[in-house]
Motif scaffolding. Structure first.
Motif, PDB file in Angstrom:
ATOM      1  N   VAL A 171       0.626  -1.131   0.174  1.00  0.00           N
ATOM      2  CA  VAL A 171       0.032   0.029   0.046  1.00  0.00           C
ATOM      3  C   VAL A 171       0.924   1.274  -0.166  1.00  0.00           C
ATOM      4  CG1 VAL A 171      -1.639   1.295   1.193  1.00  0.00           C
ATOM      5  CG2 VAL A 171      -1.899  -1.133   1.168  1.00  0.00           C
ATOM      6  N   TRP A 172       2.068   1.287   0.744  1.00  0.00           N
ATOM      7  CA  TRP A 172       2.830   2.470   0.952  1.00  0.00           C
ATOM      8  C   TRP A 172       3.405   2.652  -0.558  1.00  0.00           C
ATOM      9  CZ3 TRP A 172       6.817   2.714   5.456  1.00  0.00           C
ATOM     10  CH2 TRP A 172       7.276   4.124   5.486  1.00  0.00           C
ATOM     11  N   SER A 173       3.973   1.378  -1.154  1.00  0.00           N
ATOM     12  CA  SER A 173       4.375   1.712  -2.496  1.00  0.00           C
ATOM     13  C   SER A 173       3.509   2.433  -3.375  1.00  0.00           C
ATOM     14  CB  SER A 173       4.933   0.092  -3.106  1.00  0.00           C
ATOM     15  OG  SER A 173       3.941  -0.504  -3.515  1.00  0.00           O
ATOM     16  N   LEU A 174       2.228   2.329  -3.240  1.00  0.00           N
ATOM     17  CA  LEU A 174       0.991   2.898  -3.988  1.00  0.00           C
ATOM     18  C   LEU A 174       1.297   4.310  -3.777  1.00  0.00           C
ATOM     19  CD1 LEU A 174      -1.399   3.240  -5.925  1.00  0.00           C
ATOM     20  CD2 LEU A 174      -2.776   2.355  -4.125  1.00  0.00           C
ATOM     21  N   VAL A 175       0.961   4.896  -2.421  1.00  0.00           N
ATOM     22  CA  VAL A 175       0.838   6.142  -2.217  1.00  0.00           C
ATOM     23  C   VAL A 175       2.142   6.906  -2.056  1.00  0.00           C
ATOM     24  CG1 VAL A 175      -1.309   5.531  -1.140  1.00  0.00           C
ATOM     25  CG2 VAL A 175       0.786   5.512   0.262  1.00  0.00           C
ATOM     26  N   ILE A 176       3.284   6.194  -2.135  1.00  0.00           N
ATOM     27  CA  ILE A 176       4.498   7.127  -2.030  1.00  0.00           C
ATOM     28  C   ILE A 176       4.527   7.880  -3.291  1.00  0.00           C
ATOM     29  CG2 ILE A 176       5.838   5.337  -3.345  1.00  0.00           C
ATOM     30  CD1 ILE A 176       7.177   7.106  -0.278  1.00  0.00           C
ATOM     31  N   ILE A 177       3.953   7.795  -4.287  1.00  0.00           N
ATOM     32  CA  ILE A 177       3.935   8.709  -5.334  1.00  0.00           C
ATOM     33  C   ILE A 177       3.473   9.957  -5.180  1.00  0.00           C
ATOM     34  CG2 ILE A 177       1.662   8.183  -6.232  1.00  0.00           C
ATOM     35  CD1 ILE A 177       4.692   8.815  -8.570  1.00  0.00           C
ATOM     36  N   LEU A 178       2.642  10.409  -4.117  1.00  0.00           N
ATOM     37  CA  LEU A 178       2.303  11.564  -3.504  1.00  0.00           C
ATOM     38  C   LEU A 178       3.527  12.471  -3.392  1.00  0.00           C
ATOM     39  CD1 LEU A 178      -0.769  10.700  -1.326  1.00  0.00           C
ATOM     40  CD2 LEU A 178      -0.580  11.585  -3.847  1.00  0.00           C
ATOM     41  N   SER A 179       4.548  11.908  -2.891  1.00  0.00           N
ATOM     42  CA  SER A 179       5.968  12.569  -2.560  1.00  0.00           C
ATOM     43  C   SER A 179       6.308  13.284  -3.820  1.00  0.00           C
ATOM     44  CB  SER A 179       6.855  11.691  -1.940  1.00  0.00           C
ATOM     45  OG  SER A 179       7.476  10.805  -2.728  1.00  0.00           O
ATOM     46  N   TYR A 180       6.084  12.809  -5.030  1.00  0.00           N
ATOM     47  CA  TYR A 180       6.708  13.529  -6.121  1.00  0.00           C
ATOM     48  C   TYR A 180       5.893  14.704  -6.400  1.00  0.00           C
ATOM     49  CZ  TYR A 180       9.975   9.936  -7.790  1.00  0.00           C
ATOM     50  OH  TYR A 180      11.172   9.185  -7.967  1.00  0.00           O
ATOM     51  N   GLN A 181       4.882  15.179  -5.644  1.00  0.00           N
ATOM     52  CA  GLN A 181       4.103  16.370  -5.994  1.00  0.00           C
ATOM     53  C   GLN A 181       5.268  17.397  -5.695  1.00  0.00           C
ATOM     54  OE1 GLN A 181       3.481  18.833  -3.406  1.00  0.00           O
ATOM     55  NE2 GLN A 181       2.551  20.080  -4.769  1.00  0.00           N
ATOM     56  N   ALA A 182       6.214  17.161  -4.905  1.00  0.00           N
ATOM     57  CA  ALA A 182       7.174  18.197  -4.712  1.00  0.00           C
ATOM     58  C   ALA A 182       8.066  18.821  -5.674  1.00  0.00           C
ATOM     59  CB  ALA A 182       8.268  17.799  -3.481  1.00  0.00           C
ATOM     60  N   TYR A 183       8.069  17.714  -7.010  1.00  0.00           N
ATOM     61  CA  TYR A 183       8.851  17.999  -8.053  1.00  0.00           C
ATOM     62  C   TYR A 183       8.058  19.175  -8.930  1.00  0.00           C
ATOM     63  CZ  TYR A 183      12.154  14.950  -6.094  1.00  0.00           C
ATOM     64  OH  TYR A 183      12.974  14.216  -5.119  1.00  0.00           O
ATOM     65  N   ALA A 184       6.725  19.121  -8.731  1.00  0.00           N
ATOM     66  CA  ALA A 184       5.915  19.681  -9.657  1.00  0.00           C
ATOM     67  C   ALA A 184       6.114  21.174  -9.630  1.00  0.00           C
ATOM     68  CB  ALA A 184       4.597  19.226  -9.501  1.00  0.00           C
ATOM     69  N   ASN A 185       6.650  21.806  -8.318  1.00  0.00           N
ATOM     70  CA  ASN A 185       6.917  23.018  -8.110  1.00  0.00           C
ATOM     71  C   ASN A 185       8.061  23.440  -8.549  1.00  0.00           C
ATOM     72  OD1 ASN A 185       4.375  23.181  -6.585  1.00  0.00           O
ATOM     73  ND2 ASN A 185       5.290  22.094  -4.923  1.00  0.00           N
ATOM     74  N   SER A 186       8.338  24.814  -8.840  1.00  0.00           N
ATOM     75  CA  SER A 186       9.563  25.422  -9.087  1.00  0.00           C
ATOM     76  C   SER A 186       9.757  26.744  -8.529  1.00  0.00           C
ATOM     77  CB  SER A 186       9.763  25.671 -10.784  1.00  0.00           C
ATOM     78  OG  SER A 186      11.168  26.044 -10.878  1.00  0.00           O
ATOM     79  N   PRO A 187      10.715  26.783  -7.446  1.00  0.00           N
ATOM     80  CA  PRO A 187      11.671  25.784  -7.210  1.00  0.00           C
ATOM     81  C   PRO A 187      10.936  24.557  -6.297  1.00  0.00           C
ATOM     82  CG  PRO A 187      11.696  27.644  -5.648  1.00  0.00           C
ATOM     83  CD  PRO A 187      10.910  27.982  -6.761  1.00  0.00           C
TER      84      PRO A 187
END
Length: 474
Positions: A425-441
């Motif tokens: 389950v964690w491996s599924l929701v870990i993708i939410l951490s990639y939201q940080a890279y949608a921002n610049s910076p």
């Protein structure tokens, strides 16, 4: 509908191939919405393939390999760490010690000690290029192999690194299956790891070397099951020499060598009973043979790692390496759970970030928990040992300041030998951490972090309650 059910699995495989191809060649990590949709679709296909009763084990193995081969000629698009891997390998090839030299120093002085130095430095980023490498010796050996086979082409080096990772994944499949058979656990469990989109994308796709570490670890655990503990020690030492995380498991092997002795203790009869009764109790027996094996086991592990570091030895090695590793506790912050709560409490009472203090306390908490599990919980047979390893590692991850997505590969592989599936389950929701890279910076949205850990903790609590209801031991 009959047509759908007849060709459902073929459709799932074909659909997954298309999505993996998009991931490999047409996706950027800044496109978070697209990333999230494709990720969820892949996990849906993955779950249905796992649950399918029509696909054989061998077919699933072939599918797992095919999914990885889709990434063979792709440049990683969700991580830039591979640039540092190639840099370190080429530096070793040119006779430089990567543990005592900074990429930043060479670039600022206008020096180019290796081919494509400027491109590699720009790719790895200022943060990576301004810190000493923290990759252990066997990991560096993988980087060196890539440099030997492709010293002037980044694409060629990527290809070599990816082949090494794919071979390691095949090795994990082989030994994990053998171990599952020995432990009388369904062999299909291995596909919670091997077919998991998170593993395929983060490891084969993004070139993270957890699979090489896990290959040695699972191979070592298999040899430990066979009572070939010297060979197991050598393999576990190699695992540590790829990634340091298996160091955390070493105390848990205590009970494997120092066995509990079952003793009978007489209990005085109650007023309603005239006969004495016996109850079984376990008591640790510190026999000379068990202790000597344990000391030898630990000695082999540490000696091998010392020998592997020797070619890189210099007076600055220990300082540089410890400082580099220490950054993960005292400086870096990413996708943390309890640490972010502690940090907010620090802001509330002190008015500033207390990472320097919290970063020292959380490892102590992990050590205390580790010792409690080591001495106050039964960690044999091997199923129990795997469960102990899983919970100790997750305790560390729940309290750490930095949790990159690829770290989850280890709890995921450990979970296939246990009753627990919260790492899936964690491996599924870990993708939410990639939201940080949608921002610049780069910037984290803590609501996404909150949702991630809320889902993980709720499912973990559910599994623990379910386990207790079935009278199983955590």
């Amino acid at each position: 509908m009959s047509f759908y059910y007849k060709y459902k699995d073929a459709f799932l495989i074909f659909f997954s191939v298309i999505i993996y191809f998009v991931f490999a060649y047409f996706l950027e990590r800044t496109a978070f919405n697209k990333l999230l949709i494709l990720w969820v679709l892949l996990f849906g296909c993955f779950y249905l393939l796992i649950k399918s009763k029509q696909i054989s084990f061998k077919t699933l193995v072939v599918i797992a390999v095919i999914f990885r081969l889709i990434f063979l000629f792709a440049t990683p698009n969700l991580s830039q760490d591979f640039y540092r891997f190639i840099w370190d390998g080429r530096m070793i090839l040119e006779g430089f010690n990567p543990y005592i030299s900074l990429p930043q120093t060479f670039i600022r002085e206008g020096l180019h000690p290796i081919a494509e130095a400027s491109t590699l430095y720009e790719g790895m980023g200022t943060l990576n290029g301004s810190n000493y490498t923290n990759y252990p010796p066997l990991n560096q050996l993988c980087f060196l192999i890539a440099a030997i086979l492709s010293s002037k082409s980044i694409f060629g080096a990527i290809l070599v690194l990816r082949i090494i990772i794919i071979l390691a994944e095949i090795g994990i499949l082989f030994f994990a299956k053998k171990l599952l058979v020995k432990l009388q656990i369904p062999i299909k469990n291995v596909f919670w790891y091997a077919l998991n989109p998170f593993i395929i994308i983060e490891m084969t796709g993004n070139l993270h070397f957890e699979p090489v570490m896990l290959f040695f670890l699972i191979f070592g655990m298999y040899k430990l099951y066979q009572q070939k503990w010297i060979l197991a020690a050598i393999l576990i030492a190699c695992s540590i020499a790829v990634k340091l995380i298996p160091l955390l498991f070493l105390p848990l092997f205590f009970q494997w060598f120092v066995k509990p002795k079952v003793i009978l203790k007489e209990v005085k009869p109650s007023l309603s009973s005239k006969n004495k009764t016996n109850i079984k109790k376990e008591k640790w027996t510190l026999n000379d043979i068990g202790i000597s094996k344990l000391i030898t086991f630990y000695g082999i592990v540490f000696l091998i790692n010392i020998l592997l570091f020797l070619p890189f030895y210099s007076p600055e090695l220990i300082t540089n390496y410890s400082n580099s590793v220490g950054l993960w506790f005292k400086t870096f912050e990413f996708n943390a759970s309890f640490y972010y709560l502690f940090r907010e409490i620090g802001y509330l009472f002190r008015g500033y970030n207390e990472i320097a203090i919290i970063g020292k306390i959380t490892p102590i908490l992990t050590i205390i928990f580790l010792l409690m599990v080591t001495f106050f919980r039964k960690n044999t047979p091997l199923k129990q040992l795997f469960t102990a390893m899983l919970f100790v590692l997750c305790f560390y991850y729940f309290t750490t300041t930095t949790l990159h997505p690829w770290y989850l590969a280890t709890p995921l592989i450990l979970s296939i030998f246990t009753k627990y599936r919260f790492p899936v389950v964690w491996s599924l929701v870990i993708i939410l951490s990639y939201q940080a890279y949608a921002n610049s910076p780069w910037q984290e949205n803590l609501w996404f972090v909150f949702i991630e850990y809320l889902v993980v903790f709720l499912y973990l609590i559910y599994e623990i309650k379910d386990t207790k209801n079935q009278n199983r031991i955590i």
